[in-house]
Design a protein around this motif. Structure first.
Motif, mmCIF file in Angstrom:
data_model
loop_
_atom_site.group_PDB
_atom_site.id
_atom_site.type_symbol
_atom_site.label_atom_id
_atom_site.label_comp_id
_atom_site.label_asym_id
_atom_site.label_seq_id
_atom_site.Cartn_x
_atom_site.Cartn_y
_atom_site.Cartn_z
ATOM 1 N N GLY A 26 0.802 -1.224 0.000
ATOM 2 C CA GLY A 26 0.000 0.000 0.000
ATOM 3 C C GLY A 26 0.830 1.267 0.000
ATOM 4 N N GLY A 27 2.110 1.162 -0.329
ATOM 5 C CA GLY A 27 2.988 2.327 -0.378
ATOM 6 C C GLY A 27 3.683 2.563 0.949
ATOM 7 N N SER A 28 4.316 3.698 1.050
ATOM 8 C CA SER A 28 5.016 4.053 2.286
ATOM 9 C C SER A 28 4.014 4.274 3.405
ATOM 10 N N PRO A 29 4.363 3.901 4.620
ATOM 11 C CA PRO A 29 3.457 4.106 5.748
ATOM 12 C C PRO A 29 3.194 5.592 6.012
ATOM 13 N N SER A 51 5.763 6.385 16.677
ATOM 14 C CA SER A 51 5.901 6.278 18.128
ATOM 15 C C SER A 51 7.126 5.473 18.541
ATOM 16 N N GLU A 52 7.531 4.505 17.706
ATOM 17 C CA GLU A 52 8.661 3.643 18.069
ATOM 18 C C GLU A 52 9.507 3.295 16.847
ATOM 19 N N MET A 53 10.813 3.176 17.040
ATOM 20 C CA MET A 53 11.703 2.777 15.955
ATOM 21 C C MET A 53 11.309 1.403 15.417
ATOM 22 N N ALA A 54 10.723 0.578 16.248
ATOM 23 C CA ALA A 54 10.306 -0.762 15.821
ATOM 24 C C ALA A 54 9.348 -0.689 14.634
ATOM 25 N N ASP A 55 8.541 0.368 14.548
ATOM 26 C CA ASP A 55 7.631 0.532 13.406
ATOM 27 C C ASP A 55 8.421 0.632 12.098
ATOM 28 N N ILE A 56 9.520 1.338 12.138
ATOM 29 C CA ILE A 56 10.374 1.481 10.953
ATOM 30 C C ILE A 56 10.979 0.130 10.598
ATOM 31 N N LEU A 57 11.542 -0.533 11.593
ATOM 32 C CA LEU A 57 12.194 -1.820 11.363
ATOM 33 C C LEU A 57 11.208 -2.869 10.853
ATOM 34 N N ASN A 58 9.988 -2.840 11.362
ATOM 35 C CA ASN A 58 8.971 -3.790 10.896
ATOM 36 C C ASN A 58 8.656 -3.569 9.421
ATOM 37 N N HIS A 59 8.519 -2.316 9.008
ATOM 38 C CA HIS A 59 8.248 -2.020 7.597
ATOM 39 C C HIS A 59 9.433 -2.429 6.727
ATOM 40 N N LEU A 60 10.623 -2.056 7.130
ATOM 41 C CA LEU A 60 11.812 -2.370 6.326
ATOM 42 C C LEU A 60 12.081 -3.868 6.281
#
Length: 80
Positions: A26-29, A51-60
């Motif tokens: 669905g594209g970039s979050p 809210s958390e760096m984990a959100d970035i890591l989960n997407h990547l």
């Protein structure tokens, strides 16, 4: 919300696959602002509010085998 930045992009030769996977997601979050390098080297500056760096890591994590990035750095803005 916290703010982070990093530079990243698909590994050479994997651009098409990267954008196909990104489209399936669905594209970039929301909260991601991406500035492609002017030199068109396939890399981009990513500024992410989450809210958390984990959100970035989960997407990547969807692109681990075809993506490379710099360290993810948290930005702390000074009060005015």
């Amino acid at each position: 919300m916290k703010k982070y930045y990093f530079v990243g992009g698909p590994k050479k030769g994997h651009e098409k696959e990267f954008f196909q996977r990104l489209a399936k997601l669905g594209g970039s979050p929301a909260g991601w602002t991406i500035f492609p390098h002017a030199g068109k080297d396939g890399k981009a500056l990513h500024i992410v509010e989450t809210s958390e760096m984990a959100d970035i890591l989960n997407h990547l994590g969807h692109f681990t085998d075809i993506y490379e990035r710099s360290e993810i750095v948290e930005v702390v803005e000074k009060p005015v």
